[in-house]
Motif scaffolding. Structure first.
Motif, PDB file in Angstrom:
ATOM      1  N   ARG A   1     -38.524  20.644  14.613  1.00  0.00           N
ATOM      2  CA  ARG A   1     -37.498  19.712  14.138  1.00  0.00           C
ATOM      3  C   ARG A   1     -36.789  19.102  15.336  1.00  0.00           C
ATOM      4  N   ILE A   2     -36.634  17.782  15.293  1.00  0.00           N
ATOM      5  CA  ILE A   2     -35.906  17.111  16.365  1.00  0.00           C
ATOM      6  C   ILE A   2     -34.416  17.372  16.164  1.00  0.00           C
ATOM      7  N   VAL A   3     -33.781  17.883  17.199  1.00  0.00           N
ATOM      8  CA  VAL A   3     -32.366  18.237  17.077  1.00  0.00           C
ATOM      9  C   VAL A   3     -31.479  17.389  17.978  1.00  0.00           C
ATOM     10  N   GLY A   4     -32.049  16.558  18.819  1.00  0.00           N
ATOM     11  CA  GLY A   4     -31.229  15.748  19.704  1.00  0.00           C
ATOM     12  C   GLY A   4     -31.821  14.366  19.925  1.00  0.00           C
ATOM     13  N   TYR A   5     -30.984  13.349  19.801  1.00  0.00           N
ATOM     14  CA  TYR A   5     -31.377  11.971  20.081  1.00  0.00           C
ATOM     15  C   TYR A   5     -30.408  11.436  21.139  1.00  0.00           C
ATOM     16  N   GLN A   6     -30.893  11.089  22.304  1.00  0.00           N
ATOM     17  CA  GLN A   6     -30.034  10.606  23.381  1.00  0.00           C
ATOM     18  C   GLN A   6     -30.486   9.198  23.769  1.00  0.00           C
ATOM     19  N   TRP A   7     -29.527   8.248  23.654  1.00  0.00           N
ATOM     20  CA  TRP A   7     -29.816   6.843  23.956  1.00  0.00           C
ATOM     21  C   TRP A   7     -29.169   6.441  25.276  1.00  0.00           C
ATOM     22  N   ALA A   8     -29.819   5.523  25.966  1.00  0.00           N
ATOM     23  CA  ALA A   8     -29.216   4.900  27.157  1.00  0.00           C
ATOM     24  C   ALA A   8     -29.756   3.480  27.241  1.00  0.00           C
ATOM     25  N   TRP A   9     -28.861   2.536  27.560  1.00  0.00           N
ATOM     26  CA  TRP A   9     -29.311   1.149  27.743  1.00  0.00           C
ATOM     27  C   TRP A   9     -28.534   0.530  28.898  1.00  0.00           C
ATOM     28  N   SER A  10     -29.164  -0.452  29.498  1.00  0.00           N
ATOM     29  CA  SER A  10     -28.540  -1.086  30.667  1.00  0.00           C
ATOM     30  C   SER A  10     -28.972  -2.542  30.737  1.00  0.00           C
TER      31      SER A  10
END
Length: 847
Positions: A667-676
């Motif tokens: 199960r996916i437990v973490g979603y981390q986004w980054a944009w620039s």
């Protein structure tokens, strides 16, 4: 019902103000060094304490230790979590509630139900140095939120232990003999060698010192010949034991001072055999002294007719005036070197004035029997003699010489207790006819030869052995020649046929044997010169060897891959090998559906499972078994970025989602986004869905990192190019007899809907570029326009223009209405009714 309704209403209100949190109840690896950054709950004010036990002060390379981690303190609960990281070695066998990552360098909790865990750590190889173990622990109250939780971290340093050192040997019972030695004695050294490691003596040093000066020519010797010593010298030895690796402590023997050797008187006689009354009686003797520098003196005692004449002591010669015709005289003498004296020796008698002349007897031959003596043989002197006067031989004397030096043995037989291998012995004999002694006659020298050793017992390593094992021989032997080095000779027979090429080969190599053969070993003791007369014959049968089977699987398999078993088998006896069974075990329990299968489909696998297999093979007589195991690793997740917004207009909001990301076994437990972007810089957030405003120009680079329950991650990137900004509407308003006309421009090709607001209140929506309002208010009035394309409301500032207009009394038209007080009351009532209606609807859906 009312209480339930009000309670739920309160909960609903509180939920509106409860912040979202990331809870790592399934564990978080790689965080042993710190709990900041949102990975551990609570303030970390150290009211919780993490500790570890089971770790050694120093580790032994390759050894396995069980590490126990516990968290105490914090909130009153049994819930908690931990993260443990190692920089060297590997982790295995996680206990209840714990799991390890695929790299085997980090352990964490599998759930938050415990506050103590265990995991095995296998130390790294030799030379790895200091190992660091970082541990973080979290004490939680289990309410699902991170408030009231506490954490702590600690680090342990474990030094590498040294390999077991060789223990130097020791030496005891060092003895230099004889304790009182003379120049005729051989100095012999003996000692006891001991080594606690069981090492044999190899390379010990032996040094001899004469008058404190090292005699290098004697290095390594266990004895010093009497020919190398002289009276008055001080001798001692020093021995330093060695076990082939290290020297022990040097041990010095006691000192021995070479004492005086007593002189030897070989013969004594009166110079004239038939003296007259006018003849002086002179004394003739033969004497020697092993101490060449000694000065010899002599003592004399005269006997007349067998009676000692003390008044004549010391006279030599005896003057004639002391003798009378018919006297029978004897001389007795001894020799002295100033320290020791020989025994008294008496001559044969002479008669003064005797007219009868006696001819001395003679020794015709002297021999020693046996002719080839050994150290176990007594030596016997055999002499033949004769007398010209036909007198009888009334006495015989013997004098034994060892290595040319006279000894104190005067018997006909020399005991074997006095002999050693290599000694050269001779014997001198004289006889007496009652009147005169003969001269001494010496035998040829005989050398003490080697005594064959004795074989006491012999043994083989086994009486039945397979063709893949060497056959070793051992024997117990003795030898009376104490300085001989003993070995044993072996003759190997195959089926009663001697194998000369294998003579003295020990052990018999397995490469020379085959199943069904019968071998025999004939053993003799050997001292370097002779073999023992005894022998022993030992037998060994070469029996069937069990077949060799090796089961292997891939070193690394995740839950999406099949396990493929590779079986290799052989038999040293060249027998045909048959695989009789293949048994699979999952987490220690047999998986019967896979019996005799060589492949485990991925559908059976799950991350963290331990699969083992046991393969049984037979050659028809014996069975061989092989087993292997593997821990199934986690399959990583797949990160997928989905852009929900159809067009990315400059300055407008873009909606993104990671909901299509997947994980095949977890199960996916973490979603981390980054944009620039070059204009807006860098930003980040977490969650399944995110949005952001496009820059006025250029592109935005987006990165998504997803993490599953086992800590595996995947990353995806996407670039969005900004489309040209939509045109900004120009808003105007005009008043015409109480009617406000609001107009605007829209020059974009996209169709849009427009929302018109008066003083913040929505008046209506239109797809036209004008709107008419007849307000019933006075004074300054503000109109606002917002633009909607599809289900998206544009957010650029220019997409929400404002215009203001003043409405005076002449232009406004009012209708009578209810009072202000009544309006406020009705408004409040309608608001309360609406809220209660909403709660009722929610509760009804829940039912």
């Amino acid at each position: 019902m009312k209480k339930r309704t009000l309670g739920l209403f309160a909960i609903l209100c509180l939920a509106m103000f409860t912040p979202m949190t990331n809870a790592y109840s399934g564990g978080i690896s790689g965080q042993g060094t710190g709990c900041g950054g949102g990975y551990c709950h609570g303030s970390g004010t150290q009211t919780a304490t993490v500790s570890m036990s089971g770790q050694p002060t120093t580790y032994t390379a390759g050894s396995t230790y069980t590490l126990s981690v516990s968290v105490t303190g914090g909130p009153s609960s049994t819930n908690g979590g931990f993260s443990l990281d190692i920089d060297k070695g590997s982790l295995s066998s996680p206990g209840t509630g714990a799991t390890i990552n695929t790299a085997a360098n980090s352990a964490t909790h599998a759930n938050n139900n415990y506050r103590s865990w265990s995991v095995d750590w296998t130390a790294p190889s030799t030379g790895s140095g200091v190992v660091s173990i970082d541990v973080a622990g979290n004490a939680v109250d289990g309410n699902g939120y991170n408030t009231n939780d506490e954490w702590d971290t600690t680090t342990y340093q474990i030094s590498e232990g040294s390999a077991p050192a060789n223990t130097a040997p020791t030496l005891s019972n060092l003895l230099l003999s004889p304790a009182t030695a003379s120049t005729t004695d051989t100095l012999v050294l003996s000692y006891t060698f001991d080594d606690v490691d069981g090492d044999t003596e190899a390379g010990s040093t032996i040094q001899w010192f004469k008058n404190s000066v090292l005699e290098t020519s004697l290095n390594g010797m266990m004895s010093v010949s009497s020919s190398q010593t002289e009276k008055g010298e001080n001798w001692n030895a020093e021995v330093t034991p060695n076990d082939g690796t290290d020297f022990g402590t040097m041990v010095a023997s006691s000192s021995i001072t070479i004492g005086n050797s007593a002189p030897i008187l070989s013969s004594v006689s009166i110079g004239l055999s038939n003296p007259g009354t006018t003849d002086d009686l002179s004394v003739v003797n033969s004497s020697s002294d092993a101490d060449a520098m000694d000065t010899l003196t002599y003592e004399y005692r005269w006997y007349l007719d067998g009676n000692i004449q003390s008044s004549l002591d010391g006279l030599s010669p005896l003057p004639s005036f002391a003798t009378r015709n018919g006297d029978s005289w004897e001389i007795e003498m001894r020799v002295s070197d100033g320290t020791d004296s020989s025994a008294w020796m008496k001559s044969s008698p002479v008669v003064i004035g005797s007219t009868t002349s006696n001819t001395p007897p003679s020794v015709d031959s002297v021999t020693i029997t046996p002719s080839n003596p050994t150290t176990e043989t007594d030596l016997t002197a055999l002499a033949t003699s004769s007398d010209a006067d036909m007198d009888s031989i009334v006495n015989t004397e013997y004098r034994w010489m060892k290595n040319g030096i006279e000894t104190d043995v005067e018997s006909q037989t020399l005991s074997s207790l006095n002999t050693m291998k290599g000694d050269s012995w001779s014997v001198s004999v004289r006889v007496n006819d009652g009147t005169t002694w003969s001269t001494w006659q010496s035998s040829p020298s005989t050398t003490i030869e080697n005594t064959a050793p004795v074989l006491q017992s012999a043994s083989l390593s086994a009486s039945q052995i397979t063709g893949q094992t060497n056959v070793s021989v051992d024997a117990q032997m003795t030898d009376v020649d104490v300085f001989d080095s003993l070995t044993f000779n072996i003759q190997w027979y195959l089926d009663d046929v001697v194998q000369p090429q294998l003579e003295n080969v020990n052990p018999l190599p397995s490469s020379q044997t085959s199943k069904g053969q019968n071998w025999a070993a004939v053993i003799h003791a050997f001292d370097g010169s002779d073999t023992s007369s005894e022998s022993e014959t030992l037998y060994v049968d070469i029996i069937n060897s069990e077949p060799s089977v090796t089961a292997t699987v891939s070193d690394s398999i995740n839950s999406q891959e099949d396990i493929t078993l590779i079986i290799e088998s052989s038999d040293i006896d060249s027998d045909s090998v048959e695989i009789t069974s293949i048994t699979w075990f999952r987490n220690g329990f047999r998986e019967g559906s896979l019996d005799n299968a060589t492949t485990v489909p991925s559908s059976y696998l799950g991350p963290g499972q331990i699969w083992s297999v046991e393969v049984l093979a037979t050659d028809g007589e014996e069975a061989g078994v092989s087993s292997t195991s593997i821990t199934i690793s986690n399959a990583p997740p797949t990160a997928i970025i989905t852009v929900l917004t159809e067009y990315a207009y400059a300055g407008e909001r873009v909606q993104l989602t990671a909901s299509t990301s997947s994980d095949p076994d977890n199960r996916i437990v973490g979603y981390q986004w980054a944009w620039s972007s070059s204009q807006a810089g860098q930003s980040s957030t977490s969650g399944t869905d995110v949005s952001f405003l496009m820059p006025l120009s250029g592109s935005v680079s987006i990165t998504l990192v997803v993490t599953d329950e086992s800590g595996a991650t995947d990353e995806s990137t996407f670039v969005i190019q900004a489309l040209s900004a939509l045109p900004c509407p120009s808003l105007t308003s005009s008043l015409d007899d109480g009617t406000v006309n609001v107009e605007w421009t829209w020059n974009a090709q996209e169709s849009a809907d427009f929302n018109v607001y008066r003083n913040g209140v929505l008046l209506g929506q239109t797809n036209q570029t004008s709107f008419t309002d007849t307000p019933s208010i006075l004074g300054l009035t503000t109109y606002k326009l917002t633009v909607t394309i599809g289900d998206r409301t544009l957010e650029s500032d220019c997409q929400s223009p404002l215009t203001q207009i003043t409405i005076d009394t002449q232009a406004a038209s009012f209708d009578d209405g209810p009072s202000t007080t009544l309006g406020f009351g009705l408004g409040s009532l309608y608001t309360i009714i609406g809220i209660l209606f909403l709660v009722a609807v929610i509760l009804r859906r829940g039912d």
